[in-house]
Design an enzyme around this catalytic site. Structure first.
Site, PDB file in Angstrom:
ATOM      1  N   LYS A  13       0.817  -1.222   0.000  1.00  0.00           N
ATOM      2  CA  LYS A  13       0.000   0.000   0.000  1.00  0.00           C
ATOM      3  C   LYS A  13       0.843   1.260   0.000  1.00  0.00           C
ATOM      4  O   LYS A  13       0.595   2.179  -0.774  1.00  0.00           O
ATOM      5  CB  LYS A  13      -0.908   0.051   1.254  1.00  0.00           C
ATOM      6  N   ARG A  88      -9.819   1.116   8.593  1.00  0.00           N
ATOM      7  CA  ARG A  88      -9.318  -0.228   8.842  1.00  0.00           C
ATOM      8  C   ARG A  88     -10.371  -1.120   9.474  1.00  0.00           C
ATOM      9  O   ARG A  88     -10.101  -2.285   9.752  1.00  0.00           O
ATOM     10  CB  ARG A  88      -8.125  -0.139   9.774  1.00  0.00           C
ATOM     11  N   ARG A 122      11.239  -6.099   4.900  1.00  0.00           N
ATOM     12  CA  ARG A 122      11.058  -4.666   4.657  1.00  0.00           C
ATOM     13  C   ARG A 122      12.054  -3.825   5.462  1.00  0.00           C
ATOM     14  O   ARG A 122      12.331  -4.094   6.619  1.00  0.00           O
ATOM     15  CB  ARG A 122       9.635  -4.254   5.058  1.00  0.00           C
ATOM     16  N   ARG A 153      11.210  -1.796  10.832  1.00  0.00           N
ATOM     17  CA  ARG A 153      10.154  -1.323  11.728  1.00  0.00           C
ATOM     18  C   ARG A 153      10.031  -2.271  12.918  1.00  0.00           C
ATOM     19  O   ARG A 153      10.126  -3.479  12.753  1.00  0.00           O
ATOM     20  CB  ARG A 153       8.827  -1.271  10.974  1.00  0.00           C
ATOM     21  N   ARG A 164      -1.022  -8.639  13.312  1.00  0.00           N
ATOM     22  CA  ARG A 164      -1.535  -7.658  12.345  1.00  0.00           C
ATOM     23  C   ARG A 164      -2.343  -8.348  11.251  1.00  0.00           C
ATOM     24  O   ARG A 164      -3.367  -7.833  10.808  1.00  0.00           O
ATOM     25  CB  ARG A 164      -0.383  -6.865  11.733  1.00  0.00           C
TER      26      ARG A 164
HETATM   27  P1  ADP Z   1       0.758  -2.084   7.826  1.00  0.00           P
HETATM   28  O1  ADP Z   1      -0.318  -1.849   6.814  1.00  0.00           O
HETATM   29  O2  ADP Z   1       2.012  -2.648   7.245  1.00  0.00           O
HETATM   30  O3  ADP Z   1       0.295  -2.873   9.029  1.00  0.00           O
HETATM   31  P2  ADP Z   1       0.639   0.711   8.826  1.00  0.00           P
HETATM   32  O4  ADP Z   1       1.808   1.609   8.814  1.00  0.00           O
HETATM   33  O5  ADP Z   1      -0.522   1.039   7.961  1.00  0.00           O
HETATM   34  O6  ADP Z   1       1.263  -0.713   8.435  1.00  0.00           O
HETATM   35  O7  ADP Z   1       0.102   0.532  10.319  1.00  0.00           O
HETATM   36  C1  ADP Z   1       0.943   0.223  11.388  1.00  0.00           C
HETATM   37  C2  ADP Z   1       0.143   0.158  12.676  1.00  0.00           C
HETATM   38  O8  ADP Z   1      -0.438   1.440  12.964  1.00  0.00           O
HETATM   39  C3  ADP Z   1      -1.047  -0.802  12.656  1.00  0.00           C
HETATM   40  O9  ADP Z   1      -0.667  -2.128  12.961  1.00  0.00           O
HETATM   41  C4  ADP Z   1      -1.952  -0.180  13.721  1.00  0.00           C
HETATM   42  O10 ADP Z   1      -1.500  -0.522  15.021  1.00  0.00           O
HETATM   43  C5  ADP Z   1      -1.728   1.310  13.533  1.00  0.00           C
HETATM   44  N1  ADP Z   1      -2.736   1.898  12.618  1.00  0.00           N
HETATM   45  C6  ADP Z   1      -2.518   2.377  11.367  1.00  0.00           C
HETATM   46  N2  ADP Z   1      -3.655   2.803  10.797  1.00  0.00           N
HETATM   47  C7  ADP Z   1      -4.641   2.576  11.707  1.00  0.00           C
HETATM   48  C8  ADP Z   1      -6.053   2.777  11.716  1.00  0.00           C
HETATM   49  N3  ADP Z   1      -6.722   3.290  10.654  1.00  0.00           N
HETATM   50  N4  ADP Z   1      -6.737   2.428  12.834  1.00  0.00           N
HETATM   51  C9  ADP Z   1      -6.111   1.917  13.897  1.00  0.00           C
HETATM   52  N5  ADP Z   1      -4.799   1.671  13.949  1.00  0.00           N
HETATM   53  C10 ADP Z   1      -4.053   2.004  12.872  1.00  0.00           C
END
Ligand code: ADP
Ligand code: ZN
Length: 213
Positions: A13, A88, A122, A153, A164
């Site tokens: 993404k 999400r 990554r 990360r 996740r």
């Molecule tokens: P990925 O898609 O690889 O899991 P992100 O950078 O999008 O990575 O998200 C990392 C973390 O940030 C998620 O595992 C969650 O804990 C938090 N997070 C991101 N976006 C949201 C969201 N819309 N609602 C709740 N938590 C979020």
């Protein structure tokens, strides 16, 4: 043009969002990046978010929705934005319905077998957040965009990744049905082992076709 990007962690993404934002002049809004920025600066939101992110759980909806709602009010969003990592779950999608207008939803599907390698391999730039895969770095340890140091990360470890992916299956995957039922705004693509440029060409062709000026 206002877009939402859906897909499992590791689907690519972030990489696609960057390319789309560049080509169409859209503001790239990544909730994950916003949280990581806040963690780095040790803000109140950062301290709260960290405990959830480290466990691979979602940050509470009220906090996340408030951040996005506020961000969409900035002037730069007037020319369009791409939301990466939001919504999400169904609650967030319903809230977004109220405070934002969405023209298209890009859903990136990926074979679950590819995800672990993508996430564990990554590396991200500490400074600008750009994503790389270790297999393509050829030993390089700095970002080719800004010279920042590449790091792994903290949530890209096997335990947190498993959590996740579970959260994604249970809470985020149902959003494809949610948007699929809405006036044909959903566009689905397959992420493969091909370089990200190939997927981007497909996405751009679909967007050009759908949102011709
Ligand atoms: P990925 O898609 O690889 O899991 P992100 O950078 O999008 O990575 O998200 C990392 C973390 O940030 C998620 O595992 C969650 O804990 C938090 N997070 C991101 N976006 C949201 C969201 N819309 N609602 C709740 N938590 C979020
Ligand atoms: Zn960088």
């Amino acid at each position: 043009m206002n877009l939402v990007l859906l897909g499992a962690p590791g689907a690519g993404k972030g990489t696609q969002a960057e390319k789309i934002s560049e080509r169409y002049g859209l503001v790239h809004i990544s909730t994950g990046d916003i949280f990581r920025e806040n963690i780095k600066k040790e803000t109140e939101i950062g301290l709260l978010a960290k405990s959830y992110i480290d466990r691979g759980e979602l940050v509470p909806d009220e906090v996340t929705c408030a951040i996005v709602k506020d961000r969409l009010r900035w002037k730069d969003c007037k020319n369009g934005f791409i939301l990466d990592g939001f919504p999400r779950n169904l609650f967030q999608a319903e809230r977004l319905n109220v405070f934002g207008h969405i023209d298209g939803v890009i859903n990136i599907e990926i074979d679950p077998k590819l995800l672990m390698d993508r996430l564990l391999g990554r590396r991200v730039c500490e400074k600008c957040g750009a994503n790389y895969h270790i297999s393509l770095l050829g030993g390089k340890t700095v970002c080719e965009k800004c010279g920042g140091t590449l790091i792994q990360r903290k949530d890209d470890n096997p335990e947190t990744v498993a959590a996740r992916l579970k959260v994604y299956e249970a809470q985020t995957a149902p959003l494809t049905e949610y948007y699929g039922n809405k006036k044909g705004i959903l566009m689905t693509f397959q992420s493969t082992e091909e370089p990200p440029e190939a997927l981007f060409r497909e996405i751009a062709a679909a967007l050009d076709g759908k949102f011709k000026k």
